[in-house]
Motif scaffolding. Structure first.
Motif, short mmCIF file in Angstrom:
data_model
loop_
_atom_site.label_atom_id
_atom_site.label_comp_id
_atom_site.label_asym_id
_atom_site.label_seq_id
_atom_site.Cartn_x
_atom_site.Cartn_y
_atom_site.Cartn_z
N VAL A 1 0.85 -1.19 0.00
CA VAL A 1 0.00 0.00 0.00
C VAL A 1 0.88 1.24 0.00
O VAL A 1 1.74 1.40 0.87
CB VAL A 1 -0.94 0.03 1.23
CG1 VAL A 1 -1.86 1.24 1.16
CG2 VAL A 1 -1.75 -1.26 1.31
N SER B 1 -7.63 -2.80 1.94
CA SER B 1 -6.41 -3.55 2.22
C SER B 1 -6.49 -4.24 3.57
O SER B 1 -7.49 -4.13 4.29
CB SER B 1 -5.20 -2.61 2.18
OG SER B 1 -5.15 -1.81 3.35
N VAL C 1 -3.73 -1.00 -4.08
CA VAL C 1 -4.20 -2.37 -3.87
C VAL C 1 -5.55 -2.59 -4.56
O VAL C 1 -6.46 -1.77 -4.43
CB VAL C 1 -4.31 -2.66 -2.36
CG1 VAL C 1 -5.01 -3.99 -2.11
CG2 VAL C 1 -2.92 -2.67 -1.73
N THR D 1 -7.98 -7.94 -1.55
CA THR D 1 -7.27 -8.81 -0.62
C THR D 1 -7.50 -10.27 -1.01
O THR D 1 -8.44 -10.60 -1.73
CB THR D 1 -7.74 -8.60 0.84
OG1 THR D 1 -9.16 -8.84 0.92
CG2 THR D 1 -7.42 -7.19 1.31
N ASN E 1 -2.56 -8.37 0.74
CA ASN E 1 -2.96 -7.40 -0.27
C ASN E 1 -2.45 -7.84 -1.63
O ASN E 1 -1.31 -8.29 -1.75
CB ASN E 1 -2.37 -6.02 0.05
CG ASN E 1 -2.85 -5.50 1.40
OD1 ASN E 1 -4.02 -5.60 1.73
ND2 ASN E 1 -1.93 -4.94 2.17
N GLU F 1 -2.15 -6.72 -5.86
CA GLU F 1 -2.28 -5.74 -6.94
C GLU F 1 -1.95 -6.45 -8.24
O GLU F 1 -0.88 -7.03 -8.37
CB GLU F 1 -1.33 -4.56 -6.73
CG GLU F 1 -1.39 -3.53 -7.86
CD GLU F 1 -0.37 -2.42 -7.73
OE1 GLU F 1 0.04 -1.86 -8.77
OE2 GLU F 1 0.05 -2.12 -6.60
#
Length: 210
Positions: free
Chosen positions: A49, A73, A105, A108, A187, A189
């Motif tokens: 993050v 997140s 992000v 999750t 998290n 991405e």
């Protein structure tokens, strides 16, 4: 912008409510390396993050965590003493050792299982349905701020969607993923390039043909 190459393991020093509503937090973390040259307004990735430095101590830095970040997140689940992956923003004159990571992000995930091997561990994570189109075998993904290569992904329409990553000893040693227990939340991405391609394709498809 980041590369997903974790620079050091940090620890949460304190967590304090910020603002009048109590919906945001003031997070202080110990990270001698990343805080050594941190200035007010600099960006540091904390478990993937992107946070903005608002204060600095001898070997610590403090950042505001707004409600949006807490909602999207796992940072809201941190406690004093929690270990976190830390990375400073990438330098434009440096090598891109991982891949392009924004620190934004997308969602999750949960560690479903880990299978230890002789020289690596295979970790299987849940894959949210809305992010599934962006995850491909041999593609890039960021897990708690760590740039990783997808080694396997579930077939489209599977009852339980997942992706797997294979972690070398250095990654197990240098990041929080080495001690991550099954069931833990991380998290993730996805690769921003995939999102841009989807957007370009959808806009092109929506335009009337001449």
């Amino acid at each position: 912008m980041f590369t997903g190459i974790v620079e050091e393991l940090g620890k949460v020093v304190s967590i304090e409510p910020a603002g009048t509503t109590g919906e945001s937090l003031l997070l202080t973390l110990r990270g001698p390396l990343v805080s050594s040259d941190a200035g007010h307004g600099d960006s540091i990735s904390v478990n993937g993050v992107c946070l903005t430095v608002v204060g600095r101590g001898e070997d610590t830095f403090t950042a505001d965590v707004m409600k949006e970040s807490l909602d999207r997140s796992s940072l809201g689940g941190l406690s004093v003493g929690s270990e976190v992956n830390l990375e400073r923003a990438a330098r434009v004159d440096g090598r891109l050792g991982g891949h392009i990571v924004q620190g934004h992000v997308d969602g999750t995930s949960r560690l479903l299982s880990r299978n230890p091997g002789d020289n690596w561990d295979v970790l299987r994570f849940s894959l949210p349905a809305e992010l599934s189109p962006y995850v491909v075998e041999k593609g890039s993904i960021t897990v708690d701020g760590t740039s990783l290569t997808v080694s396997a992904v579930s077939a489209p329409g599977a009852d339980e969607e997942f992706f797997e990553v294979s972690l070398i000893p250095e990654t197990l040693r240098a990041t929080t993923l080495g001690g991550l227990p099954a069931g833990a939340t991380v998290n993730i991405e996805v690769d921003v390039v995939a999102k841009y391609v989807e957007r370009i394709a959808s806009v092109a498809a929506s335009r009337p043909r001449a």
